[in-house]
Design a protein around this motif. Structure first.
Motif: not given
Lengths: 613, 433
Positions: B419-429, B361-372
Motif C-alpha cells: 500500500l505505502f509504495v503506491f501512496i508514495k508513487m501517488d504523492a510523487d505523481r 490510479c485514475s489520477r496517475q500520470r505514469s502507466a507504471f504507477a497506475r498499473i501498480y
C-alpha cells in the motif's frame, strides 16, 4: 491506453457488487436467520442436571426400609480425549473388553463429539473408589453422581417396588421426564413417584470447545438446586413383615394384616419373594430376567394380584347376610347328615353333631347349614336373580370383588359374578339358588385377593364397616389421612348388632373349634379356617382372624398354597403373627419351628442370583 | 527539489487514515480473539496481541522509510526486487520450516517470515514495470505470455510450497491485465469455466432416468443441455459468418471441461481441498468434519445479531469454537462481537479503500504507477473476497489472511509495503513528466 479507461468502472463495479453481496449475506446470517443464535447457545451452554435424591421410606415405627446409595455414571466427551490415551490400561481399570470399549466409544461419538454422554452407567461406590484414583489420567472422562436405591431390611420387595430408568414411552407421555431420569416402576415407588422423585435441578455452565467449564452462565441466574423427594412413612410394621416372610419361607401364598380401626396395612406379604436389592442398578435387567423366568413366580405379587376362592372363611359373611336379611336368627337350627341334599345331589360335609345352631355352624364349619342359609337368602325374593342381586350387593359392600382402593398399583378386582354371567351359562330365569349353591361355602366362581380378604376381616372386626386400606402413613411428617380424600369409612350394610353372634362364633373357632392352632393364651383371637378347593393340586390352606375380640388391633388373612386344611398352616401362622404384633414375643416356639421348617414347594429356590456387583 | 513539506502535503492522508483505522480495528479484534483473563497486559509478547503490537510498530517504521525513498527506486529496481523475492521463494522450498503441511516459512529466532507475503508486492512491481514499457500492447501474444510468466513463476513456486491459497491470489492479476487491454473474453471464459465447474460438481453424482430405460449421469445431462443451448445459439445466428465453427468449438470446449472436472476434482485436488469445495457447495454436509470451520464461523457471525454481543463478550470465539480465529477467521470475532453494524463497517472500510485506490490510479500520470495501483487494489480485493467469503460460507475455505486484520507479521508487513509504495508513487505523481 486511453481506449481502456472505461474499464476502471467495470473493475470498480465488480468490487462494489462483491461488497454488496457480502452485506446482503451478512444481513441474512446476522439479522434474519436466527438459527445460528440457537446453535451458538448449544455450543457454549451445557446444562448439567442435578439429580435429586429420592425420598426415603420408613416403616410405621420409623425404621428405614429404603434409602439411597451414591452411584456414579461415567461420562465421556469424545473430542476431549487426548491422543496418548491408553485404551488398554483404561479397559483393565473398568474391567471391560476392548471390543466393548470401542462399541461404547463409537456410540458416544455418534451421539456427539462435543457433548457428554454416558459411557458406563451406575457404577457402585465401591467400584468407583478404585476408578476415581486413576480417572485424572484420562481427560475426557468424568463422573456424574447419581443415587441408587438400597434396602437394608431386604424385605417387602413387592410392596416397595423398584426404580428404573424412564422409558422412551414414559418420556414421550410425561414431559417432566428426560432420558436418564429414574422413575418408580412398581409398588410404592410407582404409586408415590411424584412424592418420592423430588425436583431436578440444573446448572447452566459455559464451556469451551473442549467442554471445559468456563464458569456459570449469567452468574447462575438460570441455576436451580435439586430438591430431594419427600420422605414416606408407611403403615407397615417392618418386623411383622419380616417375620411373616420368614414363617412363609419355602411356601407359596400371601399374608395381609390390617389395623381395622384405621385401615392401615401392617404387613403385605407375597411368597416367594426376592431381595429387593437385586433390582437395583446395573444388575437390574439381568436379575429381572432371571426372576421372571423362575417357575415359582417370585415377581408376582400374590397379595394384590392372586385370586383365590375364599373357602369356608366366607361362611361368616353368609351368616351376616342371613342375619341382616332376617332369614336367620342365632337360634336357627339346621340338621346336617354328612352334607346337604338337594334334587338328588349332595353337598358333602364332615362328621359332626347335628342339628347345629349358628354359633356351632361357624365353629364346626358346617356346609349344610350354609346351604340352607344361602338358599333362604336367595329364595325369599320372587326370583333367584333378585335374591342373588341382594346377596351380591352385601358381598361387594364388604369390599369383595372390587378394588379396595389401596395405594399400590396393579390391584386386581377379584370376582363375584354378575347375574348376566349365570344367564350366559344357564339362560335367563333358568338358574336357581341350588344352581349356584357352591357360593354358600365360598367356592364356585368366587375369586378374592388376600388383600380383599384381610379387608373383609377388618369389616367384621369393626362390626360393620371398613376404612379404605392404605399403606402410606405420613408424607414428610404429615398424616396422609389429613389430605387423602380417598380414605373413607365404607359401610357393609350389615348392622353392628348382627356381628356379635358371628364374632362370638369366630372366637369359639379359635378357642375350641377348627382354629385352635391359632390360639394364644390370654388373648381373645377370633378366626375362621378355610380349605380352598384347588383343581390343580393340593387344596390351599386359609385362615382369617382378628384380635383382640374387643377393640381389635389386627385383622389378618393368610393363604398358604397347597397347605390343605386351614388349621394346618394358615391358622398357626396367623396366630404367630398376631402374637408377634400384639405381644412382641412368641410363646409357642414348637409351632413356630414347625412353620419355619415347613416346605410346600419341594426343593428350595433353584435360581442362582448374582449378589450385587 | 522534493522537500519534506511538499511530501506531507502530497500524501493521500485519506488512504493513510483508512489504513490506520483498519490496523487499529484489526488489533482490537486480535486482542478479543485471544483475550483471556490470565494475561492482562496488552504488551505481553507471549500473547498474539502483544506480538502483533510489535509488528504494527515495525510496519509503521517500514511505511515511513518507504515514504522517504525516492519513487524512482521502485521503477528502477522493480525487476531486481522481483528476482530477489523469487530467489527467496526458491530458498524457502529448500530450507524453510513446515507448518500445517505448507513449507512457506523462514524461522528466524522466535519469529517466522513468510516470503510469499512479499512476493505479491514484487510481482505487482515487476508486472507494472513490464506493462508500462513503451510499445507494449496487451493484444500481442508475446505480451500475454511474458505477463503470464511474471505472474506465474511466483504462483507456481508458492504452489510447490503447498500453500494453494496464497498461490490463487495471483489469479487476481487478471483484472490488472484486463484494465490494460486484455480481452474481456478472458474474464468471461474464466467466469463460464468457474460456473461450469461448480455446476458439474453439484450434478455429477446425480442419475437421471430417461425414456427407453436409459440412465444418464449428471455430467452427460449437462452435455446434452450444452448441446441444445449451442444448437439454439447457432440457429438464431445462422446468418453470421463462422457461427457453426464457433458453436462447435464452444460446445466441445465446455463438454471437455465438464468431463474433465470429475478427473480434476478427484485426481488433481488434494482430498481436503475437494472436500472443502464440496462442503461449500452444499454437496456434502459435515458440520464436525471439513464443514466444521465454516459452520462454527457462521454460528459465531450469525449469533452476533444486529448489534453484536459487545467487545470481549463473544462466547464462540472466546471459547475457541472457531478455529484460526486470530488469523484466517478473524472476521468471526468482528461479526460476533460487533454484529451486523461491525461487519457493515468493515466491508464499507474495505470498499472505501478499494475505490479510493482506483480513484488514485485514475489520477496517475505514469502507466507504471497506475498499473501498480491496480495490482494493489486487485490483491486487496482478492483477499477480501476469499477471506470474508469463506467465513460467511460464500467461498471455499482457503487459508489467506484478511489484510490488516489477521494476525501475522509477514502479511502485515507485506500489505503495508504494497500500500505505502503506491501512496508514495501517488504523492510523487506530479513530479512524473
Amino acid at each position: 491506453m486511453k481506449q481502456y479507461e472505461s474499464r476502471q468502472f467495470t473493475i470498480g463495479a465488480i468490487f462494489l457488487v462483491v461488497g454488496l453481496i457480502f452485506l446482503i449475506r451478512l444481513f441474512y446470517v446476522q439479522v434474519i436467520d436466527s438459527h445460528y443464535k440457537l446453535d451458538a447457545t448449544n455450543n457454549v451452554l451445557r446444562t448439567v442436571v442435578k439429580y435429586p435424591a429420592r425420598g426415603l421410606i420408613y416403616d410405621r415405627h420409623g425404621e428405614l426400609l429404603v434409602y439411597n446409595e451414591a452411584a456414579y455414571d461415567l461420562m465421556v466427551v469424545p473430542k476431549a480425549i487426548k491422543e496418548d490415551f491408553d485404551t488398554t490400561e483404561f479397559c483393565s481399570l473398568l474391567g471391560m473388553s476392548r471390543k466393548e470399549f470401542d462399541q461404547r466409544f463409537n456410540k458416544a461419538k455418534n451421539y456427539s463429539q462435543y457433548k457428554a454422554s454416558i459411557f458406563e452407567k451406575e457404577i457402585s461406590a465401591k467400584s468407583y473408589a478404585i476408578i476415581q484414583e486413576q480417572l485424572f489420567n484420562y481427560p475426557g472422562f468424568f463422573v456424574q453422581t447419581r443415587t441408587l436405591r438400597s434396602y437394608p431390611k431386604k424385605t417387602a420387595a413387592h410392596m416397595v417396588g423398584y426404580v428404573g430408568e424412564a422409558s422412551p414411552k414414559v418420556i414421550k407421555k410425561d414431559n417432566y421426564y428426560k432420558s436418564g431420569d429414574h422413575i418408580g416402576i412398581s409398588g410404592i415407588e410407582k404409586h408415590y413417584e411424584k412424592v418420592l422423585r423430588g425436583k431436578r435441578g440444573q446448572e447452566v455452565q459455559m464451556v469451551d470447545v473442549f467442554n471445559r467449564p468456563k464458569g456459570k452462565f449469567q452468574d447462575g441466574a438460570f441455576d436451580t438446586t435439586a430438591v430431594s423427594g419427600s420422605n414416606l412413612k408407611l403403615t407397615i410394621d417392618a418386623d411383622l413383615q419380616a417375620y411373616g416372610e420368614k414363617l412363609m419361607q419355602n411356601k407359596k401364598g400371601s399374608i395381609v394384616a390390617i389395623d381395622p380401626s384405621t385401615g392401615e396395612i401392617l404387613a403385605l406379604i407375597s411368597m416367594p419373594t426376592y431381595d429387593p436389592n437385586l433390582l437395583v442398578g446395573r444388575q437390574r435387567s439381568k436379575n429381572y430376567g432371571k426372576l421372571s423366568q423362575d417357575t415359582l413366580k417370585p415377581l408376582f405379587n400374590r397379595a394384590l394380584m392372586a385370586k383365590y376362592p375364599p373357602g369356608s372363611t366366607f361362611k361368616s359373611i353368609n351368616a351376616l347376610i342371613g342375619l341382616q336379611e332376617g332369614v336367620l336368627t342365632p337360634n336357627t337350627r339346621y340338621s346336617c347328615n354328612r352334607g346337604y341334599r338337594f334334587g338328588g345331589r349332595k353337598m358333602g360335609c364332615h362328621p359332626h353333631p347335628s342339628p347345629v345352631n349358628l354359633e356351632y355352624s361357624i365353629q364346626t364349619s358346617c356346609n349344610a347349614y350354609y346351604c340352607n342359609v344361602f338358599r333362604s337368602v336367595i329364595d325369599h325374593y320372587p326370583t333367584a336373580e333378585e335374591g342373588y342381586n341382594v346377596w351380591r350387593t352385601y358381598v361387594t359392600n364388604f369390599g369383595l370383588g372390587k378394588k379396595t382402593g389401596i395405594d399400590l398399583p396393579n390391584e386386581l378386582s377379584g370376582f363375584v359374578p354378575e347375574p348376566a354371567y349365570y344367564d350366559r351359562y344357564y339362560l335367563k330365569g333358568k338358574w336357581h339358588s341350588t344352581t349356584i349353591l357352591s357360593l354358600a361355602i365360598g367356592q364356585g366362581e368366587l375369586g378374592f385377593t388376600p388383600m380383599q380378604m384381610a379387608n373383609m376381616v377388618a369389616a367384621i372386626a369393626n362390626r360393620g364397616y371398613y376404612i379404605t386400606p392404605h399403606i402410606a402413613k405420613e408424607i414428610n411428617g404429615q398424616l396422609i389421612t389429613d389430605f387423602d380424600s380417598t380414605i373413607v369409612r365404607n359401610k357393609t350394610g350389615v348392622e353392628a348388632k348382627y356381628f356379635n353372634e358371628v364374632v362370638e362364633a369366630m372366637y369359639k373357632v379359635v378357642e375350641q373349634g377348627t382354629g385352635t392352632s391359632a390360639k394364644i393364651d390370654s388373648l381373645q383371637v377370633c378366626g375362621k379356617t378355610g380349605t380352598v378347593e384347588n383343581p390343580h393340586g393340593d387344596d390351599h390352606s386359609t385362615f382369617i382372624a382378628f384380635a383382640p375380640k374387643d377393640n381389635p388391633k389386627i385383622a389378618i388373612s393368610v393363604y398358604v398354597e397347597n397347605g390343605y386344611w386351614g388349621s394346618r398352616w394358615a391358622a398357626p401362622i396367623a396366630g404367630l403373627l398376631i402374637e408377634e404384633y400384639l405381644r412382641d414375643t412368641i410363646t409357642r416356639p414348637l409351632i413356630e419351628q414347625r412353620m419355619l421348617e415347613g416346605n410346600l414347594i419341594g426343593t428350595p429356590p433353584k435360581v442362582v442370583i448374582d449378589e450385587g456387583e | 527539489m522534493r522537500g519534506s513539506k511538499s511530501l506531507i502535503d502530497n500524501i493521500d492522508w485519506f488512504t493513510v487514515s483508512i489504513y490506520f483505522v483498519l490496523i487499529l480495528a484489526g488489533w482490537l479484534n486480535i486482542y478479543a480473539a485471544v483475550y483471556n483473563e490470565e494475561f492482562e497486559s496488552i504488551f505481553d509478547t507471549t500473547q498474539r496481541y502483544g506480538k502483533q503490537l510489535l509488528w504494527i510498530g515495525t510496519a509503521g517504521i517500514i511505511a515511513i522509510i518507504i515514504l522517504l525513498i525516492d519513487e524512482r527506486f521502485f521503477s528502477t529496481f522493480g525487476y531486481l526486487i522481483y528476482g530477489f523475492v523469487i530467489a527467496l521463494l526458491i530458498a524457502v522450498l529448500l530450507v524453510g520450516a513446515a507448518t500445517k503441511g505448507a513449507t512457506s516459512w523462514f524461522a528466524i529466532g522466535g519469529f517466522k517470515i513468510q516470503p510469499s507475503e512479499f512476493s505479491k508486492f514484487a510481482t505487482c512491481l515487476a508486472l507494472a514495470k513490464y506493462l508500462s514499457t513503451l510499445n507494449i500492447r496487451m493484444t500481442d501474444l508475446k505480451t500475454k505470455l511474458n505477463a503470464a510468466a511474471i505472474i506465474g513463476i511466483p504462483a507456481v513456486l508458492i504452489l510447490m510450497q503447498n500453500d494453494t491459497g496464497s498461490a490463487l491470489v495471483y489469479g487476481a492479476f487478471v483484472l490488472v491485465l484486463f484494465r490494460e487491454g486484455l480481452s474481456g473474453n478472458f474474464l468471461l471464459i474464466g467466469l463460464v469455466t468457474a460456473f461450469l465447474f461448480v455446476i458439474t460438481l453439484v450434478f455429477q453424482n446425480d442419475v437421471y432416468q430417461m425414456p427407453f430405460e436409459i440412465e444418464l449421469t449428471g455430467g452427460w445431462m449437462l452435455i446434452i443441455i450444452l448441446f441444445i443451448i449451442m444448437g439454439l445459439v447457432y440457429y438464431f445466428n445462422r446468418k453470421r459468418k463462422q457461427i457453426l465453427l464457433f458453436s462447435t468449438i464452444v460446445f466441445v470446449a465446455c463438454s471437455g471441461l465438464v468431463k474433465s472436472v470429475d478427473y480434476v476434482f478427484n485426481n488433481i485436488l488434494e482430498p481436503h481441498q475437494s472436500k472443502r469445495i464440496n462442503v461449500m457447495l452444499g454437496i456434502e454436509s459435515d458440520p464436525y468434519g471439513a464443514g466444521y470451520n465454516v459452520n462454527q464461523s457462521l454460528i459465531a457471525i450469525g449469533s452476533g445479531g444486529f448489534t453484536g454481543k459487545g467487545y470481549l463478550k463473544g462466547t464462540q470465539t472466546k471459547y475457541d469454537f472457531v478455529p484460526e480465529q486470530s488469523t484466517d477467521f478473524i472476521f468471526c470475532t468482528i461479526g460476533e462481537e460487533w454484529g451486523f453494524i461491525g461487519s457493515f463497517a468493515v466491508v464499507a472500510l474495505f470498499m472505501t479503500l478499494l475505490l479510493r485506490i482506483l480513484f488514485m490510479c485514475s489520477r496517475q500520470r505514469s502507466a507504471f504507477a497506475r498499473i501498480y495501483g491496480y495490482g494493489v487494489a486487485t490483491i486487496f480485493f482478492f483477499h477480501f473476497l476469499i477471506n470474508i467469503g469463506m467465513t460467511i460460507g460464500l467461498a471455499p475455505v482457503i487459508g489467506i489472511p484478511l489484510p490488516f486484520f489477521s494476525y501475522g507479521g509477514s502479511s502485515l508487513w507485506g500489505f503495508t509495503i504494497l500500500l505505502f509504495v503506491f501512496i508514495k508513487m501517488d504523492a510523487d505523481r506530479l513530479e512524473v513528466l
